[in-house]
Design a protein around this motif. Structure first.
Motif, PDB file in Angstrom:
ATOM      1  N   VAL A  52      41.734  -6.273  17.960  1.00 18.46           N
ATOM      2  CA  VAL A  52      40.701  -6.714  18.099  1.00 18.46           C
ATOM      3  C   VAL A  52      40.293  -7.642  17.159  1.00 18.46           C
ATOM      4  N   ILE A  53      40.974  -7.776  16.160  1.00 22.66           N
ATOM      5  CA  ILE A  53      40.699  -8.735  15.111  1.00 22.66           C
ATOM      6  C   ILE A  53      41.140 -10.380  15.726  1.00 22.66           C
ATOM      7  N   LYS A  54      42.190 -10.072  16.423  1.00 23.13           N
ATOM      8  CA  LYS A  54      42.759 -11.341  16.974  1.00 23.13           C
ATOM      9  C   LYS A  54      41.805 -11.886  18.268  1.00 23.13           C
ATOM     10  N   MET A  55      41.258 -10.862  19.059  1.00 22.14           N
ATOM     11  CA  MET A  55      40.358 -11.105  20.130  1.00 22.14           C
ATOM     12  C   MET A  55      39.125 -11.726  19.573  1.00 22.14           C
ATOM     13  N   ALA A  56      38.524 -11.176  18.433  1.00 16.57           N
ATOM     14  CA  ALA A  56      37.274 -11.739  17.750  1.00 16.57           C
ATOM     15  C   ALA A  56      37.601 -13.225  17.181  1.00 16.57           C
ATOM     16  N   ILE A  57      38.856 -13.472  16.855  1.00 15.09           N
ATOM     17  CA  ILE A  57      38.906 -14.880  16.341  1.00 15.09           C
ATOM     18  C   ILE A  57      38.882 -15.627  17.515  1.00 15.09           C
ATOM     19  N   GLY A  58      39.558 -15.511  18.641  1.00 12.88           N
ATOM     20  CA  GLY A  58      39.605 -15.831  19.808  1.00 12.88           C
ATOM     21  C   GLY A  58      38.041 -16.130  20.267  1.00 12.88           C
ATOM     22  N   TRP A  59      37.019 -15.365  20.225  1.00 10.82           N
ATOM     23  CA  TRP A  59      35.916 -15.448  20.522  1.00 10.82           C
ATOM     24  C   TRP A  59      35.130 -16.658  19.647  1.00 10.82           C
ATOM     25  N   LEU A  60      35.248 -16.547  18.151  1.00 13.45           N
ATOM     26  CA  LEU A  60      34.991 -17.329  17.223  1.00 13.45           C
ATOM     27  C   LEU A  60      35.219 -19.069  17.778  1.00 13.45           C
ATOM     28  N   ALA A  61      36.718 -18.962  18.189  1.00 12.63           N
ATOM     29  CA  ALA A  61      37.270 -20.351  18.515  1.00 12.63           C
ATOM     30  C   ALA A  61      36.589 -20.726  19.724  1.00 12.63           C
ATOM     31  N   ARG A  62      36.283 -19.910  20.719  1.00 17.56           N
ATOM     32  CA  ARG A  62      35.857 -20.251  22.004  1.00 17.56           C
ATOM     33  C   ARG A  62      34.269 -20.796  21.668  1.00 17.56           C
ATOM     34  N   GLU A  63      33.671 -20.089  20.922  1.00 19.21           N
ATOM     35  CA  GLU A  63      32.372 -20.377  20.510  1.00 19.21           C
ATOM     36  C   GLU A  63      32.241 -21.934  19.607  1.00 19.21           C
ATOM     37  N   ASP A  64      33.230 -22.169  19.266  1.00 17.53           N
ATOM     38  CA  ASP A  64      33.720 -23.378  18.391  1.00 17.53           C
ATOM     39  C   ASP A  64      32.879 -23.236  17.019  1.00 17.53           C
ATOM     40  N   LYS A  65      33.129 -22.004  16.382  1.00 13.19           N
ATOM     41  CA  LYS A  65      32.871 -21.619  14.954  1.00 13.19           C
ATOM     42  C   LYS A  65      33.817 -21.858  14.147  1.00 13.19           C
ATOM     43  N   VAL A  66      35.147 -21.718  14.375  1.00 10.18           N
ATOM     44  CA  VAL A  66      36.160 -21.790  13.484  1.00 10.18           C
ATOM     45  C   VAL A  66      37.116 -22.751  14.169  1.00 10.18           C
ATOM     46  N   ASP A  67      38.025 -23.162  13.264  1.00  4.45           N
ATOM     47  CA  ASP A  67      39.232 -23.917  13.152  1.00  4.45           C
ATOM     48  C   ASP A  67      40.251 -23.049  13.055  1.00  4.45           C
ATOM     49  N   VAL A  68      41.321 -22.946  13.971  1.00  3.63           N
ATOM     50  CA  VAL A  68      42.696 -22.245  13.671  1.00  3.63           C
ATOM     51  C   VAL A  68      43.693 -23.142  13.561  1.00  3.63           C
ATOM     52  N   LEU A  69      44.184 -23.282  12.438  1.00  2.00           N
ATOM     53  CA  LEU A  69      45.228 -24.242  12.158  1.00  2.00           C
ATOM     54  C   LEU A  69      46.752 -23.511  11.799  1.00  2.00           C
ATOM     55  N   LYS A  70      47.649 -24.061  12.259  1.00  2.00           N
ATOM     56  CA  LYS A  70      48.964 -23.586  11.784  1.00  2.00           C
ATOM     57  C   LYS A  70      49.867 -24.317  10.605  1.00  2.00           C
ATOM     58  N   ASP A  71      50.002 -23.547   9.667  1.00  3.77           N
ATOM     59  CA  ASP A  71      50.752 -24.162   8.455  1.00  3.77           C
ATOM     60  C   ASP A  71      52.091 -23.682   8.319  1.00  3.77           C
ATOM     61  N   ASN A  72      53.112 -24.066   8.882  1.00  2.59           N
ATOM     62  CA  ASN A  72      54.318 -23.863   8.864  1.00  2.59           C
ATOM     63  C   ASN A  72      54.439 -22.532   9.566  1.00  2.59           C
ATOM     64  N   ARG A  73      54.524 -21.296   8.830  1.00  2.00           N
ATOM     65  CA  ARG A  73      54.601 -19.655   9.347  1.00  2.00           C
ATOM     66  C   ARG A  73      53.451 -19.206   9.171  1.00  2.00           C
ATOM     67  N   LYS A  74      52.146 -19.861   8.828  1.00  2.00           N
ATOM     68  CA  LYS A  74      51.037 -18.917   8.661  1.00  2.00           C
ATOM     69  C   LYS A  74      49.886 -19.854   9.450  1.00  2.00           C
ATOM     70  N   MET A  75      48.906 -18.854   9.787  1.00  7.36           N
ATOM     71  CA  MET A  75      47.828 -19.534  10.686  1.00  7.36           C
ATOM     72  C   MET A  75      46.663 -19.579   9.602  1.00  7.36           C
ATOM     73  N   VAL A  76      45.993 -20.549   9.449  1.00  4.57           N
ATOM     74  CA  VAL A  76      44.809 -20.398   8.568  1.00  4.57           C
ATOM     75  C   VAL A  76      43.520 -20.870   9.501  1.00  4.57           C
ATOM     76  N   ILE A  77      42.451 -19.838   9.254  1.00  2.00           N
ATOM     77  CA  ILE A  77      41.362 -19.738   9.827  1.00  2.00           C
ATOM     78  C   ILE A  77      40.159 -20.230   8.888  1.00  2.00           C
ATOM     79  N   LYS A  78      39.406 -21.240   9.656  1.00  2.00           N
ATOM     80  CA  LYS A  78      38.084 -21.618   8.514  1.00  2.00           C
ATOM     81  C   LYS A  78      37.007 -21.817   9.373  1.00  2.00           C
ATOM     82  N   LEU A  79      35.870 -21.729   8.930  1.00  2.00           N
ATOM     83  CA  LEU A  79      34.576 -21.966   9.628  1.00  2.00           C
ATOM     84  C   LEU A  79      34.522 -23.501   9.751  1.00  2.00           C
TER      85      LEU A  79
END
Length: 72
Positions: free
Chosen positions: A42-69
């Motif tokens: 559900v956490i991952k789906m919610a991040i997808g929801w926020l990304a789809r609404e253009d509320k967050v950026d999801v960035l990949k930094d080497n082996r980790k994903m960074v989420i920011k408003l």
């Protein structure tokens, strides 16, 4: 049966509020939210929801994903 859309929306709101404090990695978000009883899927789906609404950026930094408003 639980209303999944409502749970995803609730989780998206909680993630948004957490991110108001600053960017987090996916692991950090999952750690915070799992302690509050949210499931990883559900956490991952919610991040997808926020990304789809253009509320967050999801960035990949080497082996980790960074989420920011985008515009806090």
């Amino acid at each position: 049966m639980e209303n999944l859309w409502a749970k995803i929306g609730e989780t998206a709101g909680r993630i948004y509020n957490i991110l108001l404090e600053g960017e987090k990695t996916l692991s950090q978000l999952e750690k915070i939210l799992r302690k509050e009883g949210y499931s990883p899927s559900v956490i991952k789906m919610a991040i997808g929801w926020l990304a789809r609404e253009d509320k967050v950026d999801v960035l990949k930094d080497n082996r980790k994903m960074v989420i920011k408003l985008k515009n806090p």
